[in-house]
Design a protein around this motif. Structure first.
Motif, PDB file in Angstrom:
ATOM      1  N   TYR A 238       0.831  -1.204   0.000  1.00 45.58           N
ATOM      2  CA  TYR A 238       0.000   0.000   0.000  1.00 45.58           C
ATOM      3  C   TYR A 238       0.867   1.256   0.000  1.00 45.58           C
ATOM      4  CZ  TYR A 238      -4.053   2.932   0.914  1.00 45.58           C
ATOM      5  OH  TYR A 238      -5.044   3.875   0.806  1.00 45.58           O
ATOM      6  N   GLN A 239       1.945   1.240   0.799  1.00 45.21           N
ATOM      7  CA  GLN A 239       2.837   2.392   0.843  1.00 45.21           C
ATOM      8  C   GLN A 239       3.618   2.561  -0.459  1.00 45.21           C
ATOM      9  OE1 GLN A 239       5.217   1.744   4.354  1.00 45.21           O
ATOM     10  NE2 GLN A 239       3.657   2.602   5.721  1.00 45.21           N
ATOM     11  N   GLU A 240       3.807   1.463  -1.191  1.00 45.02           N
ATOM     12  CA  GLU A 240       4.507   1.529  -2.477  1.00 45.02           C
ATOM     13  C   GLU A 240       3.541   1.764  -3.639  1.00 45.02           C
ATOM     14  OE1 GLU A 240       6.642  -2.107  -2.787  1.00 45.02           O
ATOM     15  OE2 GLU A 240       8.185  -1.533  -1.320  1.00 45.02           O
ATOM     16  N   PHE A 241       2.305   2.154  -3.301  1.00 42.17           N
ATOM     17  CA  PHE A 241       1.280   2.485  -4.286  1.00 42.17           C
ATOM     18  C   PHE A 241       0.907   1.296  -5.178  1.00 42.17           C
ATOM     19  CE2 PHE A 241       3.585   6.407  -3.280  1.00 42.17           C
ATOM     20  CZ  PHE A 241       2.540   7.176  -2.787  1.00 42.17           C
ATOM     21  N   GLU A 242       1.044   0.099  -4.630  1.00 40.46           N
ATOM     22  CA  GLU A 242       0.533  -1.100  -5.299  1.00 40.46           C
ATOM     23  C   GLU A 242      -0.750  -1.513  -4.584  1.00 40.46           C
ATOM     24  OE1 GLU A 242       3.375  -4.202  -6.117  1.00 40.46           O
ATOM     25  OE2 GLU A 242       5.043  -2.796  -5.935  1.00 40.46           O
ATOM     26  N   GLN A 243      -1.728  -0.578  -4.613  1.00 39.67           N
ATOM     27  CA  GLN A 243      -2.947  -0.786  -3.842  1.00 39.67           C
ATOM     28  C   GLN A 243      -3.709  -2.027  -4.260  1.00 39.67           C
ATOM     29  OE1 GLN A 243      -1.998   2.244  -4.821  1.00 39.67           O
ATOM     30  NE2 GLN A 243      -2.283   3.717  -3.150  1.00 39.67           N
ATOM     31  N   GLY A 244      -3.692  -2.355  -5.549  1.00 42.64           N
ATOM     32  CA  GLY A 244      -4.427  -3.527  -6.006  1.00 42.64           C
ATOM     33  C   GLY A 244      -3.961  -4.803  -5.337  1.00 42.64           C
ATOM     34  N   THR A 245      -2.653  -4.961  -5.234  1.00 42.22           N
ATOM     35  CA  THR A 245      -2.099  -6.136  -4.553  1.00 42.22           C
ATOM     36  C   THR A 245      -2.414  -6.110  -3.070  1.00 42.22           C
ATOM     37  OG1 THR A 245      -0.291  -6.237  -6.165  1.00 42.22           O
ATOM     38  CG2 THR A 245       0.011  -7.429  -4.107  1.00 42.22           C
ATOM     39  N   ALA A 246      -2.352  -4.917  -2.469  1.00 44.72           N
ATOM     40  CA  ALA A 246      -2.674  -4.789  -1.049  1.00 44.72           C
ATOM     41  C   ALA A 246      -4.134  -5.151  -0.792  1.00 44.72           C
ATOM     42  CB  ALA A 246      -2.389  -3.369  -0.575  1.00 44.72           C
ATOM     43  N   TYR A 247      -5.043  -4.675  -1.646  1.00 49.15           N
ATOM     44  CA  TYR A 247      -6.458  -4.999  -1.485  1.00 49.15           C
ATOM     45  C   TYR A 247      -6.699  -6.503  -1.648  1.00 49.15           C
ATOM     46  CZ  TYR A 247      -7.341   0.026  -2.019  1.00 49.15           C
ATOM     47  OH  TYR A 247      -7.361   1.381  -1.863  1.00 49.15           O
ATOM     48  N   ALA A 248      -6.072  -7.098  -2.637  1.00 48.84           N
ATOM     49  CA  ALA A 248      -6.278  -8.526  -2.894  1.00 48.84           C
ATOM     50  C   ALA A 248      -5.781  -9.376  -1.728  1.00 48.84           C
ATOM     51  CB  ALA A 248      -5.572  -8.925  -4.192  1.00 48.84           C
ATOM     52  N   THR A 249      -4.620  -9.039  -1.187  1.00 45.54           N
ATOM     53  CA  THR A 249      -4.086  -9.793  -0.052  1.00 45.54           C
ATOM     54  C   THR A 249      -4.965  -9.627   1.176  1.00 45.54           C
ATOM     55  OG1 THR A 249      -1.858  -9.400  -0.933  1.00 45.54           O
ATOM     56  CG2 THR A 249      -2.025 -10.230   1.314  1.00 45.54           C
ATOM     57  N   SER A 250      -5.428  -8.400   1.427  1.00 47.96           N
ATOM     58  CA  SER A 250      -6.338  -8.162   2.551  1.00 47.96           C
ATOM     59  C   SER A 250      -7.625  -8.948   2.385  1.00 47.96           C
ATOM     60  CB  SER A 250      -6.657  -6.668   2.652  1.00 47.96           C
ATOM     61  OG  SER A 250      -5.495  -5.907   2.871  1.00 47.96           O
ATOM     62  N   PHE A 251      -8.127  -8.987   1.166  1.00 45.92           N
ATOM     63  CA  PHE A 251      -9.352  -9.742   0.895  1.00 45.92           C
ATOM     64  C   PHE A 251      -9.165 -11.224   1.202  1.00 45.92           C
ATOM     65  CE2 PHE A 251     -11.435 -12.482  -2.280  1.00 45.92           C
ATOM     66  CZ  PHE A 251     -12.753 -12.328  -1.878  1.00 45.92           C
ATOM     67  N   LEU A 252      -8.035 -11.795   0.811  1.00 42.39           N
ATOM     68  CA  LEU A 252      -7.782 -13.209   1.068  1.00 42.39           C
ATOM     69  C   LEU A 252      -7.709 -13.495   2.561  1.00 42.39           C
ATOM     70  CD1 LEU A 252      -5.111 -13.920  -1.692  1.00 42.39           C
ATOM     71  CD2 LEU A 252      -7.496 -14.670  -1.676  1.00 42.39           C
ATOM     72  N   LEU A 253      -7.064 -12.626   3.327  1.00 37.00           N
ATOM     73  CA  LEU A 253      -6.974 -12.809   4.776  1.00 37.00           C
ATOM     74  C   LEU A 253      -8.352 -12.734   5.416  1.00 37.00           C
ATOM     75  CD1 LEU A 253      -3.821 -10.650   5.635  1.00 37.00           C
ATOM     76  CD2 LEU A 253      -3.988 -13.146   5.643  1.00 37.00           C
ATOM     77  N   ALA A 254      -9.135 -11.737   5.019  1.00 38.62           N
ATOM     78  CA  ALA A 254     -10.473 -11.588   5.581  1.00 38.62           C
ATOM     79  C   ALA A 254     -11.370 -12.749   5.186  1.00 38.62           C
ATOM     80  CB  ALA A 254     -11.082 -10.271   5.122  1.00 38.62           C
ATOM     81  N   LEU A 255     -11.217 -13.219   3.955  1.00 41.88           N
ATOM     82  CA  LEU A 255     -12.050 -14.316   3.471  1.00 41.88           C
ATOM     83  C   LEU A 255     -11.848 -15.581   4.289  1.00 41.88           C
ATOM     84  CD1 LEU A 255     -13.998 -15.397   1.285  1.00 41.88           C
ATOM     85  CD2 LEU A 255     -11.979 -15.987  -0.071  1.00 41.88           C
ATOM     86  N   VAL A 256     -10.600 -15.921   4.561  1.00 41.66           N
ATOM     87  CA  VAL A 256     -10.311 -17.130   5.331  1.00 41.66           C
ATOM     88  C   VAL A 256     -10.867 -17.013   6.748  1.00 41.66           C
ATOM     89  CG1 VAL A 256      -8.478 -18.553   6.302  1.00 41.66           C
ATOM     90  CG2 VAL A 256      -8.269 -17.696   3.970  1.00 41.66           C
ATOM     91  N   ALA A 257     -10.650 -15.865   7.388  1.00 40.61           N
ATOM     92  CA  ALA A 257     -11.109 -15.684   8.762  1.00 40.61           C
ATOM     93  C   ALA A 257     -12.628 -15.728   8.854  1.00 40.61           C
ATOM     94  CB  ALA A 257     -10.575 -14.360   9.308  1.00 40.61           C
ATOM     95  N   VAL A 258     -13.303 -15.001   7.977  1.00 41.25           N
ATOM     96  CA  VAL A 258     -14.768 -14.969   8.006  1.00 41.25           C
ATOM     97  C   VAL A 258     -15.346 -16.339   7.650  1.00 41.25           C
ATOM     98  CG1 VAL A 258     -16.811 -13.963   6.927  1.00 41.25           C
ATOM     99  CG2 VAL A 258     -14.879 -12.503   7.531  1.00 41.25           C
TER     100      VAL A 258
END
Length: 276
Positions: A238-258
């Motif tokens: 996210y800090q390196e302005f690769e927001q798409g990758t940051a969003y996708a990784t966050s989504f995967l983490l949230a998906l597994v937990a939920v």
């Protein structure tokens, strides 16, 4: 079991329900939905970019590895400590019970710093001794596992303890009086009585382990491809302005937990859900 009579629904009850739903929606559901929306804003491009990044794949593998071992550690010690607190009286019992909640009240950053001071390299209290024995804790997967297990330990214990207190020790005492050994009593009597509390505690511990950030960042050193977990990678991308990758990784983490919590909630028998 006696049937329960539903309480009348009053305007005040509806107002409280709306307030709770609105609170959860604004605090939890809406922000997470924005992450999901941002992840799929360009279709599957963000997910393809994430899975095509070697650092992302390593971070996900490291996260699964650390979370698995942390859950194993918490399960073993969580069950043991729960039985100790409920089935035995000893000096310092109240203090031990209070210390168990320490990871919930202390900042994860403080936990990471404390572990670093205890086990870190040449400056850590036990660091030189452990490294002399060929065991590296700080800036290594072992340190990440310790930090993650420390943070999530109370979640298993606080699920099991109330169930053991409610069940009581009568069945265990009866089994022992009939000649059952300790292991046999645990497997046939104790474990079945607390199985869903244990499962739910494990799931909560897993979800917490997947999302740990502060303690892991301090103790791991956050080296890409070596000690970087998925949460640390999200910040970096996210800090390196690769927001798409940051969003996708966050989504995967949230998906597994939920998904883990939802599956347990669905499979859990109704009587166990209503029990505590």
């Amino acid at each position: 079991m006696a049937s329960r009579t539903a309480a009348p629904v009053t305007p005040g009850t509806w107002a409280r329900r709306v307030l709770v739903v609105a609170y959860l929606g604004l605090l939890v559901v809406w922000p997470i939905s924005l992450v999901v929306t941002a992840t799929f804003e360009g279709g599957l491009d963000n997910l393809r970019a994430a899975f095509g990044d070697a650092d992302v794949l390593f971070a996900l593998q490291m996260t699964v590895y650390v979370a698995t071992w942390a859950v194993v550690v918490n399960t073993v010690f969580g069950v043991g400590i729960s039985l100790l607190l409920v089935r035995h009286d000893f000096p310092g019992k109240a203090l031990l019970s209070a210390l168990i909640d320490l990871p919930l009240s202390v900042s994860p950053v403080v936990v990471g710093l404390a572990l670093l001071l205890a086990y870190g390299g040449s400056n850590g209290f036990l660091g030189p001794t452990l490294e002399g024995a060929g065991l590296q804790v700080a800036y290594a997967p072992l340190g990440i596992i310790l930090a993650t297990a420390f943070i999530s330990l109370p979640l298993v214990i606080r699920e099991i303890v109330p169930v053991l207190q409610e069940v009581g020790a009568e069945q265990e005492q009866a089994a022992r009086s009939l000649g059952a050994g300790g292991c046999q009593t645990f497997v046939r009597i104790t474990l079945p009585s607390m199985r869903w509390a244990l499962v739910y505690g494990v799931v909560l511990s897993l979800a917490r382990a997947l999302g740990e950030f502060g303690a892991v960042k301090i103790i791991s050193g956050n080296v890409a491809g070596q000690t970087q977990t998925a949460t640390l990678l999200v910040e970096e991308k996210y800090q390196e302005f690769e927001q798409g990758t940051a969003y996708a990784t966050s989504f995967l983490l949230a998906l597994v937990a939920v998904a883990a919590i939802v599956v347990v909630a669905i499979l859990r028998p109704r009587e166990d859900r209503d029990g505590y």
